[in-house]
Design an enzyme around this catalytic site. Structure first.
Site, PDB file in Angstrom:
ATOM      1  N   GLU A 184       0.813  -1.221   0.000  1.00 58.28           N
ATOM      2  CA  GLU A 184       0.000   0.000   0.000  1.00 58.28           C
ATOM      3  C   GLU A 184       0.845   1.269   0.000  1.00 58.28           C
ATOM      4  O   GLU A 184       0.422   2.309  -0.476  1.00 58.28           O
ATOM      5  CB  GLU A 184      -0.936   0.033   1.221  1.00 58.28           C
ATOM      6  CG  GLU A 184      -1.979  -1.056   1.238  1.00 58.28           C
ATOM      7  CD  GLU A 184      -1.447  -2.355   1.836  1.00 58.28           C
ATOM      8  OE1 GLU A 184      -0.270  -2.369   2.261  1.00 58.28           O
ATOM      9  OE2 GLU A 184      -2.188  -3.345   1.862  1.00 58.28           O
ATOM     10  N   ASP A 192      30.709  15.108 -25.449  1.00 59.53           N
ATOM     11  CA  ASP A 192      31.659  15.863 -26.247  1.00 59.53           C
ATOM     12  C   ASP A 192      33.006  15.833 -25.537  1.00 59.53           C
ATOM     13  O   ASP A 192      33.104  15.486 -24.356  1.00 59.53           O
ATOM     14  CB  ASP A 192      31.157  17.308 -26.411  1.00 59.53           C
ATOM     15  CG  ASP A 192      31.933  18.067 -27.471  1.00 59.53           C
ATOM     16  OD1 ASP A 192      32.764  17.443 -28.160  1.00 59.53           O
ATOM     17  OD2 ASP A 192      31.714  19.287 -27.604  1.00 59.53           O
ATOM     18  N   ASP A 235      24.499  20.091 -29.747  1.00 61.80           N
ATOM     19  CA  ASP A 235      24.227  18.931 -28.887  1.00 61.80           C
ATOM     20  C   ASP A 235      22.741  18.743 -28.593  1.00 61.80           C
ATOM     21  O   ASP A 235      22.332  17.685 -28.112  1.00 61.80           O
ATOM     22  CB  ASP A 235      24.974  19.076 -27.551  1.00 61.80           C
ATOM     23  CG  ASP A 235      26.479  19.123 -27.726  1.00 61.80           C
ATOM     24  OD1 ASP A 235      26.983  18.363 -28.562  1.00 61.80           O
ATOM     25  OD2 ASP A 235      27.143  19.923 -27.039  1.00 61.80           O
TER      26      ASP A 235
END
Length: 897
Positions: free
Chosen positions: A303, A345, A620
């Site tokens: 629960e 990168d 990006d």
């Protein structure tokens, strides 16, 4: 809104200024306040803020509490309404509201705890997001280029836009230079659209207006000045967001939670009918059997799952914030921990992000201030996003101007008259400048190979010479030698022209001046961070636009193995199937365009990996959106921050590793609760099923089951703060609903062995000895009669149920310590203090209940002291058996939680 945009697009700037009652010198503070009152604030209500009543309702409504409410309704009918009706009849039935009270208490505790946790979670998320600021540049009170937060922009503001900026509101372009905008999120067009300042004809579709830029889109290249015409909910983006408010996207996290819930529900669908039919047949009371069957369903359901999940996420987000990691989306925490490939990168991640201009060389390879001079004219006068190399050129020129007259006062002696902004296909940038004598020069800076494609001549020994094949080879060899040493090299070219306005077509037959060599040294922490990520099961792949030689040198310096390298040109020739195959064994992808980055990320995901992408630039953003989890930094361009799920306050893989570990701890504690609760509850219900068939009475009343579950689950509310073993966080973990079922089947019946041992002991030994003078329940009728028989049977059942009630809590609570770790509990791995204390408190409460008024109310009797002489060794033996089964499970399934 459409009428407003149509007017702004089809009228001149003078008409718009008059319409808005503004001028180009910027709004005053008073005008800002008036505009905000009239047109609203620049905040888009992505979701209507829920009232306390709505949030309370959501906290209380879930599949598990619905089961409890159903049970409460049935119990109300059988234990309250029927007895009240019978008061007026001839029959008599006991009035007993205790079961209803316990059930409603359970619903109340679960709902309130979830509400509190979600409120704290929301507050924590809001505070974390407040740490991330996105700004824009405006003119205010005659002060040009003032930085203000996006939500402070008002209608009438003059804003300045450049590459990497998010459009802060709906704006009318009043001045633009090679401005290209990506508005794919609004119009679906994948290609950037050029925006102009000219007045447009009326269009059928407002997104077709080329002089209007919309909130939610971003600048790919170029620059502009614009007037804000709509803000917040009145923008096109705001109206679209309002239309879809409330719609939710099912993430991997929610899919995992839902899958687990359905596993538990399927177990209920099997167990509940079995218990109902079996008890109805053996006991003959179908109403009681139905109530008990529903209680079994309650016993099988965790629960507190919604509350535990919310608590784990909130605690995880706060912990990650202390480790310089801001969580924009709480549900992304689990994906963060599940990540097994990190694409990133090179610049600023492996390197120090502190670019220094080491050399400014002519074609012969000698230092030449004329090369630096032209580099300065290009970098200083360009109006787009100045990257680290631009800043390094400007800084070096300012440092040397005192010693070199050629570099003195360049910004005063020249003025910019035109510009061709950088883009990722040309990979170069051009400025057109004019000196006091009227000479106009085109100066271009860019990647060497792309620059050679537009240069027909080179300046060598003071003379301009054609670039022959041999000359080209010498140039490339010089650049290669610099790249191998780790230098990033840009080329500078010039051309004298007569016209003042230029285009890309004019970038031809230029004169190559020389090279600018930059050094971005590797971070000292990079090697250790990459090693740590690898130890945690995360492979690092480099996706960069830089050339392969510099990238390989940096990777070698930081200890990153380069098993294979792919270039953008290679990827362009590959099919998706081939790329999926090759990408697995490739560690470095160099000279990539933005679309190629996102393609690599996509194929890795298709291979079944959970992929994170870490970036901070315009190039990006696309890859971050297609990744499972986008990671950026607070210094990133606006579009990168908007695309990210996680934002690091430091661009460092070490910080990233800390965040991944915290994400795994969060997931570990969630799955820990589900598995320990589901398995122990399943074991209890399996025992109930057997006892229902064999015993002449119920082994535990429905109210006992619910009370047991209430106290046990309350004790589990400290699980978000539990310790997690180092071994668990070593490797990525994903949601696996099938493992829940396997775990329940292995561990659950283990507890049933000792439940049945307790049944046998209580039924044949303990209760006969302390209740019926050695007589078992089945034989009571042959030894006693009348009220004495009824009293004897009631006491016998009450003591039996009290004994199993206490034994169940002891076994359930102590098995938490066994299941939460694959090590030896208490010795090799200890629970956190809050969990251990709450656990111990729960055992005490349950043990004391049979001795209290509450115990008598729910039908228990006090347990004699000898019961505990049996209980302690029984629980000890149970813990030993669970440890043995745990070892067998780990061996069989190659893992634990």
């Amino acid at each position: 809104m459409n009428t407003n945009i149509e007017y702004m697009a089809t009228h001149s700037v003078e008409d718009i200024k008059e319409y808005l009652n503004i001028n180009l010198s910027g709004l005053t503070e008073e005008e800002v306040l008036k505009s905000r009152d009239k047109n609203g604030s620049n905040k888009v209500k992505k979701e209507k803020k829920k009232s306390i009543a709505e949030r309370l309702a959501e906290a209380f409504i879930n599949p598990f509490t619905v089961v409890l409410v159903c049970l409460a309704v049935v119990s109300t009918i059988t234990d309250i309404i029927f007895p009240m009706l019978h008061m007026f009849g001839n029959t008599k039935k006991d009035f007993n509201p205790v079961t209803v009270v316990i059930i409603l208490t359970m619903v109340f505790v679960s709902g309130v705890l979830r509400f509190i946790q979600e409120s704290r979670s929301g507050d924590a998320a809001a505070k974390l997001l407040a740490m991330i600021t996105t700004t824009c540049t405006v003119t205010r009170q005659n002060k040009s280029h003032v930085e203000i937060p996006l939500d402070e922009v008002v209608v009438g503001d003059i804003v300045y836009l450049s590459a990497g900026d998010m459009i802060p509101a709906d704006v009318r372009i009043i001045d633009a230079k090679d401005l290209f905008v990506s508005q794919s999120s609004l119009s679906g067009e994948s290609e950037p659209i050029e925006k102009l300042a000219t007045v447009c004809e009326k269009k059928d579709n407002i997104t077709e207006y080329t002089n209007i830029a919309f909130m939610g889109s971003n600048i790919i290249s170029g620059s502009a000045a614009a007037i804000v015409i709509s803000v917040g909910d009145h923008t096109l983006f705001g109206s679209m967001t309002s239309a879809i408010a409330g719609e939710s996207v099912e993430t991997n996290f929610t899919k995992g939670v839902n899958a687990v819930s359905w596993v538990l529900i399927r177990f209920m669908l099997v167990m509940v009918p079995l218990v109902f039919v079996l008890n109805g047949i053996t006991k003959g009371n179908w109403v009681s059997a139905f109530l008990f069957a529903i209680s079994v369903a309650v016993g099988l359901t965790p629960e507190m799952l919604p509350m535990i999940v919310t608590g784990c996420l909130a605690k995880g987000a706060v912990s990650m914030s202390k480790k310089q990691t801001i969580v924009k989306n709480l549900n992304s925490i689990q994906n963060f921990g599940a990540m097994d490939i990190l694409c990133t990168d090179k610049t600023g991640t492996l390197t120090q992000d502190r670019v220094v201009l080491e050399y400014h060389l002519n074609i012969k390879g000698d230092e030449d201030s004329r090369v630096l001079r032209y580099g300065y004219l290009n970098s200083y006068f360009q109006t787009g996003y100045k990257n680290l190399m631009d800043l390094a050129i400007i800084q070096r020129t300012e440092e040397e101007e005192a010693n070199d007259s050629q570099l003195l006062d360049l910004s005063e002696n020249y003025k910019k008259i035109d510009e061709i902004p950088f883009d990722f296909s040309r990979r170069r940038l051009t400025t057109v400048v004019q000196n006091h004598s009227g000479t106009i020069k085109m100066v271009t800076k860019g990647a060497v190979e792309e620059m050679l494609s537009i240069c027909s001549y080179a300046e060598y020994n003071g003379n301009v010479q054609p670039i022959t094949n041999d000359f080209r080879k010498r140039i490339l060899k010089t650049v290669d030698n610099l790249n191998i040493k780790g230098f990033r090299v840009l080329a500078i070219a010039r051309k004298d022209i007569e016209k003042q306005s230029c285009s890309v077509d004019d970038e031809c037959e230029m004169i190559l001046m020389g090279y600018l060599a930059f050094l971005d040294p590797p971070k000292e922490s990079a090697a250790g961070a990459i090693k740590a990520l690898k130890e945690h099961g995360v492979r690092t792949k480099i996706l960069t636009g830089d050339n392969e030689k510099v990238t390989k040198t940096i990777c070698t310096q930081v200890g990153l193995e380069v098993r294979n390298m792919l270039l953008g040109g290679d990827i362009e020739k590959m099919s998706d199937e081939k790329l999926r195959e090759v990408a697995e064994d490739t560690d470095v992808f160099a000279k990539l365009t933005p679309s190629q980055k996102s393609r690599v990320v996509s194929v890795l995901r298709e291979n079944g990996h959970t992929v994170g992408f870490m970036g901070d630039g315009i190039n990006d953003a696309a890859a971050m959106k297609v990744a499972d989890i986008g990671i950026s930094v607070d210094t990133a361009v606006d579009v990168a921050k908007e695309s990210a799920d996680i934002i690091l306050l430091e661009k460092d893989l070490t910080v990233l590793e800390s965040g991944i570990v915290e994400g795994r701890k969060t997931f570990a504690n969630m799955i820990k609760y589900i598995k320990m609760t589901a398995s122990s509850n399943f074991g209890n219900m399996f025992s109930v099923l057997g006892a229902s068939a064999l015993l002449p009475f119920l082994p535990m009343e429905s109210m006992h089951l619910i009370l047991l579950n209430l106290i046990y689950d309350s004790c589990c509310s400290a699980i978000p703060w539990d310790n997690v073993d180092e071994e668990f966080i070593k490797l990525p973990k994903k949601w696996d609903a099938s493992s829940i079922g396997k775990f329940m089947i292995w561990i659950g019946p283990t507890s049933s062995i000792f439940d049945f041992a307790t049944f046998i002991f209580m039924y044949f030994v303990f209760c006969p000895h302390f209740v019926s003078h050695g007589v078992t329940y089945n034989n009571l009728a042959s030894h006693f009669s009348g009220n004495e028989l009824n009293q004897m049977r009631a006491t016998y059942v009450a003591m039996f149920q009290a004994g199993w009630f206490v034994e169940s809590m002891w076994s359930q609570s102590l098995v938490i310590h066994m299941i939460r770790t694959m090590k030896l509990p208490f010795i090799q791995s200890r629970a956190s203090a809050p969990l251990a204390l709450l656990n111990f408190f729960g055992i005490i409460v349950i043990t004391v209940i049979p001795f209290t008024l509450l115990g008598k109310t729910v039908g228990f009797v006090s347990l004699p002291l000898p019961y505990f002489i049996y209980l302690i060794p029984c629980i000890f033996a149970y813990m030993i058996l669970v440890t043995a089964v745990k070892k067998a499970y780990i061996h069989c399934h190659k893992g634990w939680l």
